[in-house]
Design a protein around this motif. Structure first.
Motif, short mmCIF file in Angstrom:
data_model
loop_
_atom_site.label_atom_id
_atom_site.label_comp_id
_atom_site.label_asym_id
_atom_site.label_seq_id
_atom_site.Cartn_x
_atom_site.Cartn_y
_atom_site.Cartn_z
N PHE A 56 -5.40 -14.61 -2.07
CA PHE A 56 -4.24 -13.91 -2.62
C PHE A 56 -2.98 -14.71 -2.28
O PHE A 56 -2.75 -15.06 -1.12
N PRO A 58 1.44 -15.41 -3.48
CA PRO A 58 2.57 -14.70 -4.06
C PRO A 58 2.74 -14.92 -5.56
O PRO A 58 3.16 -14.00 -6.27
N GLY A 214 2.02 -11.24 -7.40
CA GLY A 214 0.76 -11.76 -6.88
C GLY A 214 -0.18 -12.39 -7.89
O GLY A 214 -0.24 -12.00 -9.05
N ALA A 241 0.61 -7.92 3.55
CA ALA A 241 0.60 -8.13 2.10
C ALA A 241 -0.28 -7.13 1.37
O ALA A 241 -0.30 -7.11 0.15
N ALA A 245 -1.33 -6.25 -2.50
CA ALA A 245 -2.72 -6.37 -2.93
C ALA A 245 -3.24 -5.07 -3.52
O ALA A 245 -4.04 -5.07 -4.46
#
Length: 347
Positions: A56, A58, A214, A241, A245
């Protein structure tokens, strides 16, 4: 009056249910690898697309950067299309940060790169040349779906020449939904079929899927291990984060099949703009509509984007007039946009 924002599918706001999922997300520290919501998302998207692992990140720009720098070393090159995002709109990151040379090629009218052009671009094993290491494609490209048969041919050819393959699938699920509509299949199956042709795939959650932030890079465990190190160097290591997510996970669960609505609205917009003198409307395959202006329409186009904005309709006209439909646009909004354009041209 609420603005009809057709500039991009990146402008969407989280839905109330998505916000609730974000608020309820269990959190940890993703740099330490213990954010449960991030880990669940990475496992989910990797499993959905048939990869060993995912990371994952940004942004889609950082995802593509991590991919290219994970496949290539200094002095290598990647073969890419002139109009692909990774080459044209990401600041030359692979060259700036990784000393990886892009070899851009012209696109065919359908968005593909001719296999003969790819073959001609591969450098011989000679110290005069950068080392050809990677073929990068994008699907969708400007809203166009690259045919599955072409993807099979291009990736098989690249592999036969010792090149790795990467897909910028920022709008992969738009391609999959369109492909499923044409075949009567399942969009998630189609997404996995497309992704399975590549060594790595980048997927964006903040475009048509409607998450606020994301992207994910999918690949082998080894490649994702290298990408994790590059993400850290690029400043992409986030802490709690999972709140982001969780939005991406919600989008995967609830916003894939609904992309068909965006595609239908783009067709509605195209039909509404057709027939305006000087308008060359390119029939949309997914959620992006391009219009070329010729003759008197082009002469009058200089003030169009500003005039539309005054009517509460936002669009872009960087090199062609572009409209993008998404989950925050409905049929009434599309009809308002059509009426505003027609009023400007007295059509």
């Amino acid at each position: 009056m609420k603005a009809i924002d057709l500039r991009s599918d990146t402008v969407t706001q989280p839905t109330p249910d998505m916000r609730a999922a974000m608020a309820a997300a269990p959190l940890g520290d993703d740099v330490f690898g213990d954010d449960p919501s991030v880990n669940a998302l990475q496992d989910k998207i990797a499993g959905l697309l048939g990869f060993e692992a995912a990371l994952f990140v940004p942004t889609g720009t950082q995802s593509n950067l991590c991919a290219v720098l994970s496949h290539c070393q200094r002095g290598d090159e990647y073969i890419v299309g002139q109009m692909q995002h990774a080459y044209r709109w990401e600041g030359g990151g692979a060259a700036v940060f990784g000393s990886v040379q892009p070899q851009p090629l012209e696109h065919q009218p359908d968005g593909t790169l001719a296999v003969a052009d790819i073959a001609a671009a591969i450098k011989p094993d000679d110290p005069h040349f950068a080392r050809s290491r990677l073929l990068a494609l994008e699907n969708t490209l400007g809203g166009k779906v690259l045919p599955l048969a072409y993807l099979q041919e291009a990736t098989a050819f690249a592999r036969s020449k010792g090149l790795s393959t990467h897909l910028d699938g920022a709008r992969l699920f738009n391609a999959a939904v369109a492909q499923a509509a044409a075949s009567g299949g399942d969009a998630r199956v189609e997404a996995r079929r497309i992704a399975g042709l590549f060594d790595s795939v980048s997927v964006c959650f903040s475009k048509g899927l409607g998450a606020p932030v994301g992207s994910a890079l999918c690949g082998s465990k080894e490649l994702i291990g290298r990408a994790r190190r590059i993400r850290k160097m690029a400043g992409g290591g986030m802490r709690q984060a999972g709140v982001l997510a969780a939005a991406a996970t919600y989008a995967l669960d609830h916003h894939v099949e609904r992309l068909a609505q965006d595609h239908a609205l783009a067709r509605r917009l195209a039909e509404g703009l057709a027939g305006i003198e000087g308008f060359q409307v390119e029939p949309p395959q997914t959620n992006i509509l391009f219009v070329d202006l010729v003759g008197p329409a082009r002469e009058k186009s200089a003030g169009l984007v500003d005039a539309l904005a005054r009517e509460g309709v936002l669009a872009t006209g960087l090199y062609r007039l572009r409209f993008v439909t998404h989950l925050d646009v409905d049929a009434a909004g599309v009809d308002r946009a059509i009426a505003a354009v027609r009023a400007y041209f007295h059509a």
